[in-house]
Scaffold this active site. Structure first.
Site, mmCIF file in Angstrom:
data_model
loop_
_atom_site.group_PDB
_atom_site.id
_atom_site.type_symbol
_atom_site.label_atom_id
_atom_site.label_comp_id
_atom_site.label_asym_id
_atom_site.label_seq_id
_atom_site.Cartn_x
_atom_site.Cartn_y
_atom_site.Cartn_z
ATOM 1 N N GLY A 1 -26.150 -18.653 -10.062
ATOM 2 C CA GLY A 1 -25.499 -18.794 -11.354
ATOM 3 C C GLY A 1 -24.867 -20.159 -11.536
ATOM 4 O O GLY A 1 -24.856 -21.001 -10.631
ATOM 5 N N PHE A 2 -24.321 -20.368 -12.699
ATOM 6 C CA PHE A 2 -23.778 -21.672 -13.087
ATOM 7 C C PHE A 2 -22.623 -22.109 -12.184
ATOM 8 O O PHE A 2 -22.714 -23.112 -11.463
ATOM 9 C CB PHE A 2 -23.339 -21.577 -14.553
ATOM 10 C CG PHE A 2 -22.555 -22.743 -15.071
ATOM 11 C CD1 PHE A 2 -22.935 -24.044 -14.794
ATOM 12 C CD2 PHE A 2 -21.437 -22.533 -15.870
ATOM 13 C CE1 PHE A 2 -22.217 -25.129 -15.290
ATOM 14 C CE2 PHE A 2 -20.719 -23.595 -16.375
ATOM 15 C CZ PHE A 2 -21.092 -24.892 -16.085
ATOM 16 N N ILE A 3 -21.543 -21.342 -12.161
ATOM 17 C CA ILE A 3 -20.387 -21.731 -11.348
ATOM 18 C C ILE A 3 -20.688 -21.535 -9.871
ATOM 19 O O ILE A 3 -20.267 -22.326 -9.021
ATOM 20 C CB ILE A 3 -19.134 -20.938 -11.764
ATOM 21 C CG1 ILE A 3 -18.852 -21.135 -13.256
ATOM 22 C CG2 ILE A 3 -17.915 -21.368 -10.942
ATOM 23 C CD1 ILE A 3 -17.716 -20.278 -13.794
ATOM 24 N N TYR B 1 -16.246 -6.528 -21.372
ATOM 25 C CA TYR B 1 -16.309 -7.585 -20.363
ATOM 26 C C TYR B 1 -14.924 -7.864 -19.802
ATOM 27 O O TYR B 1 -14.717 -7.879 -18.579
ATOM 28 C CB TYR B 1 -16.902 -8.852 -20.984
ATOM 29 C CG TYR B 1 -16.695 -10.099 -20.156
ATOM 30 C CD1 TYR B 1 -17.234 -10.207 -18.875
ATOM 31 C CD2 TYR B 1 -15.971 -11.181 -20.658
ATOM 32 C CE1 TYR B 1 -17.047 -11.356 -18.112
ATOM 33 C CE2 TYR B 1 -15.784 -12.334 -19.903
ATOM 34 C CZ TYR B 1 -16.319 -12.407 -18.633
ATOM 35 O OH TYR B 1 -16.129 -13.533 -17.883
ATOM 36 N N LYS C 1 -13.252 -7.060 -15.943
ATOM 37 C CA LYS C 1 -12.633 -8.054 -15.076
ATOM 38 C C LYS C 1 -11.226 -7.626 -14.655
ATOM 39 O O LYS C 1 -10.819 -7.846 -13.503
ATOM 40 C CB LYS C 1 -12.602 -9.410 -15.785
ATOM 41 C CG LYS C 1 -13.955 -10.105 -15.846
ATOM 42 C CD LYS C 1 -14.462 -10.425 -14.437
ATOM 43 C CE LYS C 1 -15.661 -11.346 -14.453
ATOM 44 N NZ LYS C 1 -16.079 -11.726 -13.090
#
Length: 325
Positions: A10-12, A153, A157
């Site tokens: 993924g991105f991070i 979402y 979290k």
């Protein structure tokens, strides 16, 4: 040291794994390379990480408890898990909340169980500023309420954060919760606003702005976020940290900055504000600065410059990537 980075494709996750590897440490990446967005991006990130000798990838689904717990039999001595694998995106969670429960809550529970049985003492969890809901407290502090999420979402979290707290309480696992504020940078996701805006302006197609564009966001450059994650693996106990750029701009101002870098005007279509979107976002980052000696290296101008440069250097590849809501 040996780190596990979940969501390494993924991105991070990619940027965090890369920064760890560049420091000479080892990374075991865990990712199921799902098709939540275009997997060509994920495969390219993994290809980049595989150039490092001390990187290995394990392709399993973190929702599968059996597969996760069986890792205890094959892992080296792991100092920390940095848990970034998750389903992101506010609007998608409205239409498919079950996926967010499975991928963000149940997967986190499985990893915490792995920490317990494999004696992994440090767990850093990627969370989000969305947990604050439409906070009227600007800048937002870690002590502000997270009891009124506006999307599944954000709720998922918060649930993951609470699970992590219980594992710190019962099993002395050091837990750092990092609440990210609008992360951006090279190799971003095709559902992220800067990626979408850049591609649309370059292709001369309209960009969509929800509301009047005067909503504000605290944009945070991805390598700064990666550094915060790595620093967080050193904490003792249970801590929550905001990770933000420390300043906010309007969406309209963001478009103006991108237009200036591209030397091209955007075509804009405004539609009604989505009720799951927050109005204003700005992080109080004094806690992470004081406790972890973390300071941002990139302001919005410097970060956008790096992002646009990567975009223009990789236009042929980016042209093959599908944008996503």
């Amino acid at each position: 040291m040996n780190f596990i980075v979940t969501g390494a494709a993924g991105f991070i996750g990619y940027h965090t794994a890369k920064k760890i590897l560049e420091s000479g440490n080892s990374v075991i990446g865990i990712d199921n390379i799902n098709d939540f967005y275009d997997i060509k991006l994920k495969n390219e990130r993994i290809k980049s990480l595989e150039q490092f000798e001390k990187f290995a990838i394990i392709k399993i689904d973190l929702k599968n408890k059996k597969d996760v717990l069986e890792l205890q039999n094959s892992l080296p001595n792991i100092s920390s898990i940095i848990h970034l694998a998750a389903f992101a995106g506010v609007r998608t969670s409205i239409t498919d909340p079950w996926s967010y429960q499975d991928n963000n809550v149940n997967a986190t529970l499985n990893l915490l169980e792995l920490c317990k049985i494999a004696n992994i003492k440090n767990f850093s969890l990627a969370s989000t500023s969305s947990v604050y809901g439409d906070s009227k407290s600007i800048p937002t502090k870690e002590s502000d309420t997270s009891s009124f999420p506006l999307s599944p979402y954000a709720a998922s979290k918060i649930s993951a954060e609470l699970l992590a707290f219980t594992y710190n309480y019962h099993f002395d696992i050091n837990v750092a919760i990092l609440r990210f504020f609008t992360v951006y940078g090279p190799f971003g996701r095709p559902d992220m606003v800067i990626f979408k805006f850049l591609k649309s302006i370059i292709n001369d197609t309209p960009i969509t702005i929800f509301g009047d564009g005067n909503q504000t966001r605290d944009f945070t450059y991805v390598s700064d976020v990666a550094e915060a994650l790595i620093k967080s693996t050193k904490i003792q106990g249970y801590e929550i940290y905001n990770v933000g750029g420390g300043s906010a701009i309007t969406v309209n101002k963001l478009v103006e900055i991108l237009e200036n870098y591209l030397n091209k005007k955007a075509k804009i279509q405004n539609i009604a504000r989505d009720p799951s979107d927050i109005e204003h976002s700005l992080a109080d980052i004094s806690k992470i600065q004081t406790q972890l000696n973390w300071y941002t290296e990139y302001n919005i101008e410097k970060g956008i410059n790096e992002t646009v440069k990567w975009f223009l250097d990789n236009l042929e590849f980016i042209s093959s990537i599908k944008l996503q809501d």
